[in-house]
Design an enzyme around this catalytic site. Structure first.
Site, mmCIF file in Angstrom:
data_model
loop_
_atom_site.group_PDB
_atom_site.id
_atom_site.type_symbol
_atom_site.label_atom_id
_atom_site.label_comp_id
_atom_site.label_asym_id
_atom_site.label_seq_id
_atom_site.Cartn_x
_atom_site.Cartn_y
_atom_site.Cartn_z
ATOM 1 N N ASP A 303 0.861 -1.169 0.000
ATOM 2 C CA ASP A 303 0.000 0.000 0.000
ATOM 3 C C ASP A 303 0.915 1.242 0.000
ATOM 4 O O ASP A 303 2.152 1.137 0.070
ATOM 5 C CB ASP A 303 -0.962 -0.014 1.200
ATOM 6 C CG ASP A 303 -2.170 0.899 0.970
ATOM 7 O OD1 ASP A 303 -2.109 1.764 0.078
ATOM 8 O OD2 ASP A 303 -3.182 0.758 1.698
ATOM 9 N N GLU A 515 -9.999 6.851 4.893
ATOM 10 C CA GLU A 515 -8.707 6.758 5.582
ATOM 11 C C GLU A 515 -8.645 7.703 6.795
ATOM 12 O O GLU A 515 -9.665 8.058 7.367
ATOM 13 C CB GLU A 515 -7.557 7.015 4.592
ATOM 14 C CG GLU A 515 -7.580 5.995 3.454
ATOM 15 C CD GLU A 515 -6.355 6.044 2.576
ATOM 16 O OE1 GLU A 515 -5.240 6.132 3.089
ATOM 17 O OE2 GLU A 515 -6.519 5.957 1.348
HETATM 18 C C1 BGC Z 1 -5.113 3.159 0.354
HETATM 19 C C2 BGC Z 1 -5.397 2.081 -0.664
HETATM 20 C C3 BGC Z 1 -5.320 2.636 -2.057
HETATM 21 C C4 BGC Z 1 -3.969 3.279 -2.252
HETATM 22 C C5 BGC Z 1 -3.756 3.829 -3.644
HETATM 23 C C6 BGC Z 1 -3.878 3.950 0.019
HETATM 24 O O1 BGC Z 1 -3.731 5.071 0.821
HETATM 25 O O2 BGC Z 1 -5.009 2.579 1.626
HETATM 26 O O3 BGC Z 1 -6.643 1.503 -0.431
HETATM 27 O O4 BGC Z 1 -5.564 1.638 -3.003
HETATM 28 O O5 BGC Z 1 -3.829 4.344 -1.329
HETATM 29 O O6 BGC Z 1 -4.488 4.966 -3.872
#
Ligand code: BGC
Length: 754
Positions: A303, A515
């Protein structure tokens, strides 16, 4: 030889039964991969493992457009294999995506081996980073439909519109298994049940990847976030989880297992830690369990910045370089670095100094190249827009509407206050009544979804859907409250308008978020909104509470004053229309809640709790001093209809079985009301006694059916041995002799496992 044997066994267990043709295609791809790999330098290999965010290559003076020199450097000097994310300022048109991919492809074609760049995107509810795309409900709403066919169709449309955007790889489905409803990404999951999540996961993977992932209408899926990410103890994003491996195997892992069996091409690793080990550093979880035990052959991507975070946040590595070594040795194939090239330089150095063996690099690059061949990227990376006449079409929009309509969940309907009739004067009010941001939530056009009102200006908010149905002049409206700020003048305005209305539709919920920006410390609905609800309740008019939220914000302070409660989750661009059609009875609601809606912050039991989670309820019978302990506001599976369904004749074909038998279950469901309707039939199982404490009940099967008034249908289920099993202390799936109860609605049948 040993290796071949292992692969055969792994394939058998992960259930991939390969046709002869599939085997031939795979062999041909494998041959191409090894040929290409044999020509590659160490630098080219490590470049393939490097993923950079697109904005790194942007022209500082011209946001959204490449600086040719920067792109050249990334591709020619660092040999990067993958790019992600969305150019500024968000949500390009199809044409802009096409230009973007053309520029990347042209640059890649100038490289020595001309290996195409793999572009990945968070298209998580439709092609949500493309202007004009069809946006579906967020995942939690998909789960509430209990309709896997509908969900699969939505994923097919999402794949079509994403490939139309020249993007072959989506960071979806989300297979997180939230244990604390406060988690800001609860709505990105399928809710609290592992079986429902597995079925939905398979529907999404099937829909995204189709029968040929290389077709111009399919995309590779990416399961995320492996594993335990959604289960933080605090409920705050990216904080630690404590999950015993026994539990991880019995619940979380089963969801991944199902998606892997369906063919999921890639997986993203969790940013969190489990029991003190960051998942990105766990060889046990990534290599031993995921790759070896589950036989996962796809790409393991990190991630965002998570290798660097092993050093700067988790502090298990003293340097970024050491973090790279740990993560790569744990089994990471691709690093979402994503804003610098340190992963590349460090990994080249680690291999040159013998700290990471070339065999590990070859394993990673083989997986990445295989995916690129499977996606047909060597033939084509740029979409021909003529191939996508249905992008954003009425046909696609209708599917999103149907999905939203089947997700919306009627939780309460006292005195049949719903459906409304068009003659009644309605006050529409509340902080979420008039914005597309609330209907879509995060990952909509931009990361946090803050610009949805501009991008989806042609779509109807809840208020606009009312106005479209009744005429603007016939709907009373005032915002009544802001989500955060208290505003007594607005409340007063709403109360005054309420006097003129016969019913109030009160739309409460949450801002757009995902998030860490979505972290909360208080699960209750915001104060400003509770204040509005309480003020309106004094007007003594029936209130229909519409919840537009990503997680269950507590409403116990005022729920008893509401005549009806409708949960619409984050229903996407067509959600306003679908909701209003349901409120007027033009569509009969059929969603079911995919989690327990808690009543109190200190009572967060799941529906499949253990018997000891409600000890006070046993005592309460004898002694009034005990507070009720298991009392969700609404239980998992709750979902009312405007018609009634009667269940009868629950039958099982055996009352005693051995540990090889299946058991066939039938039940009859009758629409005993006056309207046609859809009903999700849920089968629960309870194991009476087991050496690991059994759950009170657990969902084992479901099926959604449609019934005309007076129509009866027989629904058939087959339970197998796996359904009777649990993971024991030795981490083995076992069943134990004894009695089990099957429950469908209010009907029960027992059988004995000998
Ligand atoms: C998130 C992921 C996402 C990634 C790419 C991260 O901050 O946790 O779910 O796919 O960013 O954008």
């Amino acid at each position: 030889m040993k290796n071949t044997k292992f692969i055969v066994v792994a394939l058998f267990f992960c259930g991939a039964v390969w046709s002869q043709e599939a085997r031939k295609t795979r062999a041909a791809i494998d041959a191409k991969v090894s040929e290409l790999l044999s020509k590659m330098t160490l630098e080219e290999k490590v470049g393939q493992m490097t993923q950079i965010t697109v904005t790194v290559f942007e022209d500082a003076q011209k946001p959204g457009y490449f600086d040719a020199a920067k792109l050249k450097k990334g591709i020619q000097e660092y040999h990067i294999g993958s790019i992600l994310n969305v150019p500024n300022p968000g949500a390009p048109t199809l044409q802009r995506w096409q230009e973007t991919m053309t520029a990347i492809t042209n640059e890649a074609n100038k490289s020595r081996l001309k290996i195409p760049v793999l572009y990945g995107i968070d298209a998580i509810h439709g092609a949500s980073y493309t202007a004009g795309a069809t946006l579906f409900p967020q995942q939690i709403g998909l789960a509430a439909t209990f309709n896997t066919e509908l969900v699969k169709r939505g994923a097919e449309i999402s794949a079509y519109e994403t490939r139309a955007s020249s993007i072959p790889w989506v960071f979806s489905p989300d297979l997180d298994f939230p244990r604390n409803p406060a988690w800001s990404r609860m709505w990105e999951s399928f809710g609290e049940d592992a079986y429902l999540s597995s079925k939905m996961a398979v529907a999404l993977v099937d829909g995204f990847e189709g029968s040929n992932v290389g077709s111009k209408y399919s995309v590779a899926s990416c399961m995320k976030h492996y594993i335990g990410y959604g289960s933080t103890t605090t409920g705050k994003d990216r904080t630690p989880s404590i999950i015993p491996e026994r539990i991880l195997r019995q619940y979380d892992l089963t969801i991944y297992q199902a998606a892997i069996k369906a063919g999921a091409k890639s997986v993203m690793v969790s940013s969190g830690e489990i029991n003190g080990t960051p998942v990105h550093s766990s060889k046990h979880l990534i290599t031993d369990i995921l790759k070896k035990e589950l036989g996962f052959e796809g790409v393991v991507v990190t991630d965002w910045k998570d290798i660097i975070y092993l050093n700067t946040r988790h502090k298990i590595a003293a340097t970024k370089r050491d973090a790279v070594r740990i993560a790569v040795m744990a089994g990471i194939d691709m690093s979402m670095v994503p804003e610098e090239f340190t992963f590349y330089t460090d990994l080249v150095d680690l291999v040159q100094k013998g700290e990471v063996p070339m065999s590990r690099i070859d394993d990673a690059v083989t997986r990445i190249l295989r995916m690129k061949f499977e996606l047909n990227l060597f033939q084509n990376t740029v979409a021909n827009l003529k191939d996508y006449p249905k992008f954003g079409s009425a046909e696609h929009i209708q599917e999103a509407y149907k999905t939203a309509a089947e997700s919306i969940t009627l939780l309460k309907n006292n005195d049949a206050v719903l459906p409304l009739n068009k003659e009644e004067k309605i006050l529409v009010t509340g902080a979420t009544a008039n914005s597309m941001k609330n209907l879509n939530g995060g990952w909509s056009y931009t990361w946090q979804g803050e610009n949805a009102d501009t991008y989806a200006a042609d779509k109807l908010t809840i208020l606009e859907a009312f106005q479209a149905k009744l005429g603007k002049e016939n709907v009373l409206y005032t915002a009544g409250a802001d989500i955060e700020k208290e505003d007594d003048a607005e409340i007063q305005k709403a109360v005054e308008l309420a006097q003129k209305a016969s019913k109030i539709v009160l739309c409460l919920g949450e801002k757009n978020y995902t998030e860490t920006p979505g972290d909360i410390s208080n699960l209750y609905m915001s104060k400003s909104q509770i204040k509005l609800a309480l003020a309106l309740s004094k007007v003594n008019k029936p209130i229909i509470l519409v919840l537009n939220e990503g997680r269950p914000r507590l409403i116990s302070d005022f729920e008893d004053k509401m005549s009806a409660v409708v949960q619409c989750y984050l229903p996407g661009n067509e959600g306003g229309r679908a909701l209003v059609d349901i409120l007027y009875g033009e569509v009969n609601p059929s969603g079911r809640l995919p989690y327990n809606y808690p009543r109190y912050p200190n009572s967060l039991e799941k529906y499949n709790r253990k018997h000891t989670e409600s000890l006070a309820d046993e005592e309460q019978n004898n002694d009034a001093k005990y507070e009720k302990s298991y009392s969700p506001q609404f239980e998992f599976g709750t979902g009312l209809s405007y018609t009634t369904f009667t269940y009868s004749n629950l039958k099982i074909d055996k009352t005693e079985i051995t540990n090889t038998d299946e058991i066939k279950v039938t039940v009859e469901v009758t629409n005993s009301g006056k309207r046609a309707g859809k009903e999700s039939v849920l089968l629960y199982l309870s194991d009476h006694y087991a050496s690991i404490t059994p759950e009170v009940k657990a969902l084992k099967r479901f099926e959604k059916i449609s019934l005309e008034p007076n129509e009866t249908k027989m629904v058939k289920f087959t339970l197998n041995q796996k359904d009777l099993q649990f993971v024991n202390e030795d981490l083995k799936w076992i069943s134990e002799k004894g009695t089990f109860t099957i429950q469908i609605a209010n009907l029960k049948k027992d059988f004995l496992l000998q």
